[in-house]
Design a protein around this motif. Structure first.
Motif: not given
Length: 332
Positions: A165-176, A193-203
């Motif tokens: 999977d190639a799914g977006e994740e809309p987030e805030l990011a802190g930069l340090y 856009n943190e962007f993750s593989d949700h099918v892999t996570e769901r399994f």
């Protein structure tokens, strides 16, 4: 104040956003600017004012020419660490449980019958916003990679051929930036856009670590100063010039189970994350995913994430890699 970074005559420069049409070039990049502020013991705003040049650039031309860069980078990408937290937002547990096909009855069950996601979320709700001087509940934490995994705004986000999977994740990011004495300094915030593989996570939830080892993006603008407690944004996916999916999302501390200070503490409490000179990009989580609405993305789809307080939206197109690397370990 909001900053961008861009390629100007072959050099990385920060620039102050003066309007939707125009940015004012600074005499250095954001990393150098932050270190100047740390060394001088002055706010970033003062360092920005001192670094202004008389050169103004057309903002849209930077976008069209793909000269935008992430708003904070390290000269050596290996010294930029990209991490994040999950189950931090009110509503995020429902999204996660739905993604893992858990029933509402399960979500409301007795604690001994709760999923790990629900138990972690409950810890955050009960102890994620401690009083000053107290230590709050630990959040979920994950590692994404070093600076090589960060794609510039307007650039393609690559998804590995082995990904499911190639799914977006809309987030805030802190930069340090970590100062010479090992003290973390927050430069500001950006849309991510943190962007993750949700099918892999769901399994299997134990594959969460694998699902997060993907590219990401943040920017284009870096917000200097205090973050509003309540922020409203939209996340959308464009396909062939049309909107495939669009949904509002809420973020900021008023919509979170954890305080930002608590999330920052539990990241930087580890001495390995306080190495002088390093840059950190830390994603703060989300409760809104197109995957939870059964959206399946394709090559060429464009992710767009917008929060008005952060200026221009973060936009990236999806590129599916076709070759799976043949990795062979040889003995010495």
């Amino acid at each position: 104040m909001r900053l961008i970074q861009c390629d100007h005559q072959g050099q990385v420069h920060a620039a102050l956003v003066e309007s939707e049409e125009q940015v004012r070039l600074l005499d250095c990049d954001t990393y150098t600017l932050a270190n100047r502020a740390i060394s001088a013991g002055q706010p970033m705003s003062d360092a920005i004012t001192a670094a202004m040049t008389d050169t103004r650039l057309d903002y849209q031309a930077l976008v069209d020419d793909k000269r935008l860069l992430p708003p904070l980078t390290h000269p050596d990408p290996a010294h930029c660490l990209v991490t994040g937290t999950g189950l931090t937002h009110l509503g995020s547990a429902d999204t996660r449980s739905a993604m893992h096909a858990q029933s509402q009855k399960q979500a409301q069950a007795a604690e001994e019958d709760m999923t790990d996601s629900m138990r972690m979320f409950k810890l955050g709700v009960e102890g994620g916003k401690p009083n000053a001087g107290e230590m709050g509940a630990q959040p979920e934490w994950f590692y994404k990679g070093d600076g090589q995994c960060v794609m510039a705004p307007e650039a393609e986000i690559p998804s590995p051929a082995f990904a499911q999977d190639a799914g977006e994740e809309p987030e805030l990011a802190g930069l340090y930036v970590i100062g010479e004495e090992g003290l973390p300094w927050r430069v500001g915030y950006a849309i991510g856009n943190e962007f993750s593989d949700h099918v892999t996570e769901r399994f299997n939830y134990l594959w969460l670590a694998h699902s997060k080892l993907r590219a990401c993006s943040f920017g284009p603008e870096l917000l200097i100063g205090e973050l509003p407690a309540h922020l409203e944004g939209t996340s959308s996916i464009q396909r062939n010039g049309e909107t495939l999916w669009k949904k509002p999302f809420l973020t900021g501390e008023a919509n979170m189970a954890h305080s930002l200070a608590n999330l920052e503490y539990h990241h930087f409490k580890y001495s390995g994350f306080r190495r002088p000179g390093d840059v950190h990009v830390h994603f703060f989580g989300t409760a809104t995913l197109s995957f939870a609405d059964n959206i399946k993305v394709r090559e060429g789809d464009r992710f767009e994430i917008c929060i008005n307080e952060f200026g221009r939206p973060l936009r990236n197109s999806l590129r599916i890699e076709t070759d799976t690397p043949a990795v062979t370990v040889k003995a010495l």
